[in-house]
Design a protein around this motif. Structure first.
Motif, PDB file in Angstrom:
ATOM      1  N   GLU A  67      44.837  37.917  37.158  1.00 23.81           N
ATOM      2  CA  GLU A  67      45.707  36.772  36.015  1.00 23.81           C
ATOM      3  C   GLU A  67      45.714  36.868  34.297  1.00 23.81           C
ATOM      4  O   GLU A  67      44.424  37.461  34.056  1.00 23.81           O
ATOM      5  CB  GLU A  67      45.082  35.691  36.247  1.00 23.81           C
ATOM      6  CG  GLU A  67      45.447  34.830  37.840  1.00 23.81           C
ATOM      7  CD  GLU A  67      46.848  34.436  37.854  1.00 23.81           C
ATOM      8  OE1 GLU A  67      47.733  34.333  37.272  1.00 23.81           O
ATOM      9  OE2 GLU A  67      47.313  35.076  39.441  1.00 23.81           O
TER      10      GLU A  67
ATOM     11  N   GLU B 118      47.199  34.637  26.323  1.00 22.28           N
ATOM     12  CA  GLU B 118      47.871  35.110  27.969  1.00 22.28           C
ATOM     13  C   GLU B 118      49.154  35.759  27.672  1.00 22.28           C
ATOM     14  O   GLU B 118      49.941  36.615  28.380  1.00 22.28           O
ATOM     15  CB  GLU B 118      48.093  34.070  29.072  1.00 22.28           C
ATOM     16  CG  GLU B 118      47.064  32.729  29.628  1.00 22.28           C
ATOM     17  CD  GLU B 118      46.773  32.048  28.567  1.00 22.28           C
ATOM     18  OE1 GLU B 118      46.371  30.685  28.720  1.00 22.28           O
ATOM     19  OE2 GLU B 118      47.786  31.800  26.806  1.00 22.28           O
TER      20      GLU B 118
ATOM     21  N   LYS C  48      43.157  40.949  31.365  1.00 21.25           N
ATOM     22  CA  LYS C  48      42.950  39.872  33.026  1.00 21.25           C
ATOM     23  C   LYS C  48      42.367  39.601  34.025  1.00 21.25           C
ATOM     24  O   LYS C  48      41.237  40.503  33.382  1.00 21.25           O
ATOM     25  CB  LYS C  48      44.181  40.350  34.029  1.00 21.25           C
ATOM     26  CG  LYS C  48      45.885  40.550  33.642  1.00 21.25           C
ATOM     27  CD  LYS C  48      46.435  41.740  34.385  1.00 21.25           C
ATOM     28  CE  LYS C  48      48.356  41.918  33.912  1.00 21.25           C
ATOM     29  NZ  LYS C  48      48.892  42.272  35.096  1.00 21.25           N
TER      30      LYS C  48
END
Length: 256
Positions: free
Chosen positions: A241, A202, A237
């Motif tokens: 997110e 991430e 993403k």
């Protein structure tokens, strides 16, 4: 909600790269097939379009579904001087039905912008891994992901794929610049293709690097070392997110 009982094929890929102990350019023979050129071939719409076209074209063979056959098929092919895909071959197969489907999909790809070396169109070789996975989950999104040993969800395909700083060409150059052919491998005449899988997390960090398919400890170690040197990526993403996304990179070591 409609339940997806079975198969949505998971497809993930990366462009094949070959590094030689002596030189990236073989010769001036018009029939030579290059692996790195001044201007790499480009699929219409770029790599994201290539991923989507493959994912949309793959049809999971019924025989494989019935038998529960799944796995990763590695297909090599050449983008010729006219941008046509030719010389498709199975570099590593799983099952005749899956291998045949992977070949069919690659042979039906659109015409590329051909690669160029010193301003002239040339043949360029690629390797694409296509992963066929059976999934009994309750959504298409679930079939495009897995849960790792730590309990984290890792995706194969997301809405916004991770991006290396400067794009795919910059990634190719980064690897080409950093790869050092191990002396022991050169002395012993060892060559081959090492497949490295890794996760872009991430935060854009490269993590969980593994040898998906090795050749020799020295080549495997060098391929891992280079991938672990990767700078921070722009993370992938899903639904806005940042998520973990898995890649596989084939790096071929060839002695001229």
């Amino acid at each position: 909600m409609k339940i997806l009982k079975l198969v949505v094929p998971v497809v993930f890929l990366f462009l094949g790269m070959v590094f030689t102990a002596n030189s990236q350019e073989k010769s001036n023979n018009k029939d030579d097939v290059f692996v790195i050129v001044d201007e790499m071939p480009e699929y219409p719409g770029g790599d994201e379009a290539l991923r989507k076209d493959i994912a949309n074209s793959v049809k999971y063979p019924e025989d494989a579904v019935k038998k529960g056959v799944q796995g990763k098929v590695y297909v090599t092919f050449v983008v010729d001087e006219n941008g046509k895909v030719s010389d498709t071959k199975i570099a590593r197969g799983v099952d005749p039905s899956l291998d045949k489907e992977a070949m069919r999909v690659m042979n039906e790809l659109k015409t590329w912008t051909p690669g160029k070396q010193k301003g002239e169109p040339v043949k360029v070789s690629y390797t694409v891994p296509i992963n066929f996975a059976l999934n009994s989950g309750d959504s298409k999104e679930k079939s495009h992901s897995k849960v790792n040993e730590k309990g984290d969800v890792v995706f194969f395909i997301v809405e916004d794929m991770p991006e290396f700083p400067g794009g795919d060409e910059a990634l190719r150059q980064f690897i080409a610049t950093n790869v050092k052919y191990p002396e022991d491998a050169k002395k012993n005449g060892i060559a081959g293709k090492v497949y490295i899988s890794f996760v872009v997390d991430e935060n854009g960090k490269v993590a969980d690097t593994k040898v998906a398919r090795g050749v020799d400890p020295s080549l495997d170690k060098e391929a891992l070392r280079v991938v672990n040197l990767s700078p921070t990526w722009k993370p992938g993403k899903q639904r806005g997110e940042a998520v973990k996304v898995q890649y596989t990179v084939p790096i071929s070591f060839a002695l001229n």
